[in-house]
Each structure stands twice: as C-alpha cells, then as structure tokens.
Scaffold this active site. Structure first.
Site, short mmCIF file in Angstrom:
data_model
loop_
_atom_site.label_atom_id
_atom_site.label_comp_id
_atom_site.label_asym_id
_atom_site.label_seq_id
_atom_site.Cartn_x
_atom_site.Cartn_y
_atom_site.Cartn_z
N ASN A 7 83.12 42.52 -45.53
CA ASN A 7 82.22 42.19 -44.38
C ASN A 7 82.02 43.77 -43.78
OD1 ASN A 7 80.85 42.08 -41.97
ND2 ASN A 7 81.19 39.82 -42.41
N ARG A 18 77.71 54.86 -31.12
CA ARG A 18 77.28 56.18 -30.61
C ARG A 18 76.00 56.74 -30.89
NH1 ARG A 18 80.91 60.97 -30.36
NH2 ARG A 18 79.59 62.60 -29.65
N HIS A 43 76.00 40.30 -41.65
CA HIS A 43 75.48 39.32 -40.72
C HIS A 43 74.40 39.91 -39.78
CE1 HIS A 43 76.90 35.44 -38.22
NE2 HIS A 43 75.44 35.68 -37.91
N HIS A 50 75.34 45.05 -34.41
CA HIS A 50 75.98 45.65 -35.57
C HIS A 50 74.77 45.75 -36.80
CE1 HIS A 50 76.86 41.47 -36.86
NE2 HIS A 50 77.77 41.21 -35.77
N GLU A 70 74.96 36.45 -44.23
CA GLU A 70 75.30 35.34 -43.60
C GLU A 70 74.51 35.20 -42.13
OE1 GLU A 70 79.43 35.44 -43.01
OE2 GLU A 70 79.33 36.77 -41.64
N THR A 100 81.07 35.91 -32.02
CA THR A 100 81.59 35.74 -33.55
C THR A 100 81.44 34.29 -33.96
OG1 THR A 100 82.98 36.46 -35.23
CG2 THR A 100 84.00 35.79 -33.04
N HIS A 190 87.54 34.61 -41.90
CA HIS A 190 87.68 34.54 -40.64
C HIS A 190 89.12 34.75 -40.28
CE1 HIS A 190 85.50 34.23 -36.61
NE2 HIS A 190 86.80 33.94 -36.36
N ASP A 191 89.55 35.95 -39.80
CA ASP A 191 91.10 36.23 -39.45
C ASP A 191 91.79 36.38 -40.53
OD1 ASP A 191 89.92 36.59 -36.85
OD2 ASP A 191 90.76 34.86 -35.93
N GLY A 213 86.34 41.34 -42.71
CA GLY A 213 85.65 42.55 -42.32
C GLY A 213 86.61 42.98 -41.21
#
Length: 237
Positions: A7, A18, A43, A50, A70, A100, A190-191, A213
């Site tokens: 991800n 930036r 995503h 992002h 996603e 998230t 996830h995590d 990710g």
C-alpha cells in the site's frame, strides 16, 4: 505463497506534505514491483490527503502486478473503478472524515447495497473484496453479496498480539476457515508488520494476499525499501 501487495498511500502522504513530486509514486510503484512485491494498493480518498485521483490514473498503465484500489463505494470511487479496471476493488466502509479504516462491513444490514455494487464491479471484469471483521455471520452475508474475496480487518489481532498471540488469532483462524468453506478468497490487512505477520500467516492457511503500507514504509526508513520488501516476503514464505 501469500502475495504481498504494498500500500503506497504513505509515500503519497510524504510527497503531499512538501508539495511537488518527491517521492514520485510511479517510480515507487515500479520499484516495489522490481523489489518483489506482487501487488500495489492505493486508497484514493475524496479529500486526496494522500493518493489523488491523478495518481490512480498515472499508475493504471504502470502497475504490471496486481493493482488493488480500495475505498468507500460512492459515485466517485465507482467511476474510477469503471475507468481504470484494476485487478481488484476492495470495498471499505469508511466515510470521508475517518482518518483510516477502523471497522468492517455489516454485510447483513448492507446486503442489498453491496450486492448491487459488487454485481456492477464484477460486470467490469474486476475482482471484488470487502473489508470485514472475523465474524461468521458477516462471512455469510459476504457470500450472499456475491463478493469474490473478503479482506480480514486485522487491527484487533495486531492490538492483542503482544499479550497472547494465540488468543489474538483464534477468531481469525475460525472465520477464515468458515469463509473458505463458503467459497470465498481470503485477504488481510491493517496493522500487520514484521513482528506479527508470520504468526498470522501460519494460522490462516488459505491466505491469498496481505496489503501492508504504514508499517512497511516505517520499516523502510531503517532497512531500505528493497530489503524491507524482501523481509516481508520471507515472513510470508
């Protein structure tokens, strides 16, 4: 072997902080694949904090492995899926204001909506997956919705792992087996990280894909991107 989809959202977060185009997401995606990743996940949220819509279209003809998009299946998301035709569309029940993904679908109460969306996406030749918690009732609902796969929401496993890793994974193990017996493919995300991934993989025998990710990008700051991807692949082998 379970496939690793990287991800790249956090690379986009760094770029956006930036301005400009550093890091270049097209180069990042190419490098992740060159270093061994078997998929790229993005995503594209409506606020574009992002991944931007432009990023998705820039990556469309660049990603040569599996392209996984996603998001919440609103009109904007559906238009992207129709036009890009990724390998997989993963449906996530997160409204725009959520930081998230933090829950799985209620596939029972949302069966009618999800069924229509999934039918449309599959009609475009795109594999479907829906974000879901380890609950057999929700797995049954997912099957009724017509999805190809489910993506196990693994935050609960990750948060309990350091206390009792076997207890942390038991619901995932039983629900994954139940889903597999229903004919559903199994993804997870996830995590998941270098500490907890190997145990999860060892317990979920039908795991087809993990999407990672945040932890992978953090590890890459210390180990380098190529080495980090190889480290994750070793945990999955």
């Amino acid at each position: 072997m379970t496939q690793l989809s990287v991800n790249i959202n956090k690379f986009a977060t760094l770029r956006n902080a930036r301005g400009g185009n550093n890091p270049d997401l097209v180069v990042v995606a190419k490098d992740c694949e060159r270093f061994g990743a078997q998929g790229i996940t993005v995503h594209p949220r409506p606020d574009e904090r992002h991944i931007t819509k432009k990023d998705v279209y820039d990556l469309k003809d660049v990603v040569t492995t599996e392209f996984n998009i996603e998001g919440y299946p609103d009109e904007r998301f559906m238009k992207i899926i129709e036009e890009v035709r990724p390998t997989q569309a993963t449906l996530v029940p997160d409204p725009p204001e959520v930081l998230t993904s933090n829950a799985g679908w209620d596939t029972v109460n949302n069966e009618e909506m999800l069924s229509k969306i999934i039918e449309k996406i599959k009609g475009w030749g795109v594999r479907t997956s829906i974000f879901i918690e380890p609950n057999n009732k929700m797995m049954e609902g997912a099957k009724k919705c017509g999805t190809d796969r489910v993506e196990l929401y693994t935050e609960m496993y990750a948060s309990k792992y350091h206390g009792d890793k076997d207890d942390a994974v038991k619901d995932y193990r039983s629900s994954a087996k139940y889903a597999y017996d229903l004919g559903l493919g199994i993804n997870a995300g996830h995590d998941l990280d270098l500490k907890n991934l190997k145990h999860f993989k060892s317990q979920i025998h039908f795991l087809e894909e993990v999407s990672i990710g945040h932890a992978l990008v953090c590890d890459a700051l210390y180990f380098g991107l190529e080495n980090t991807i190889q480290m994750y692949l070793r945990e999955l082998s």
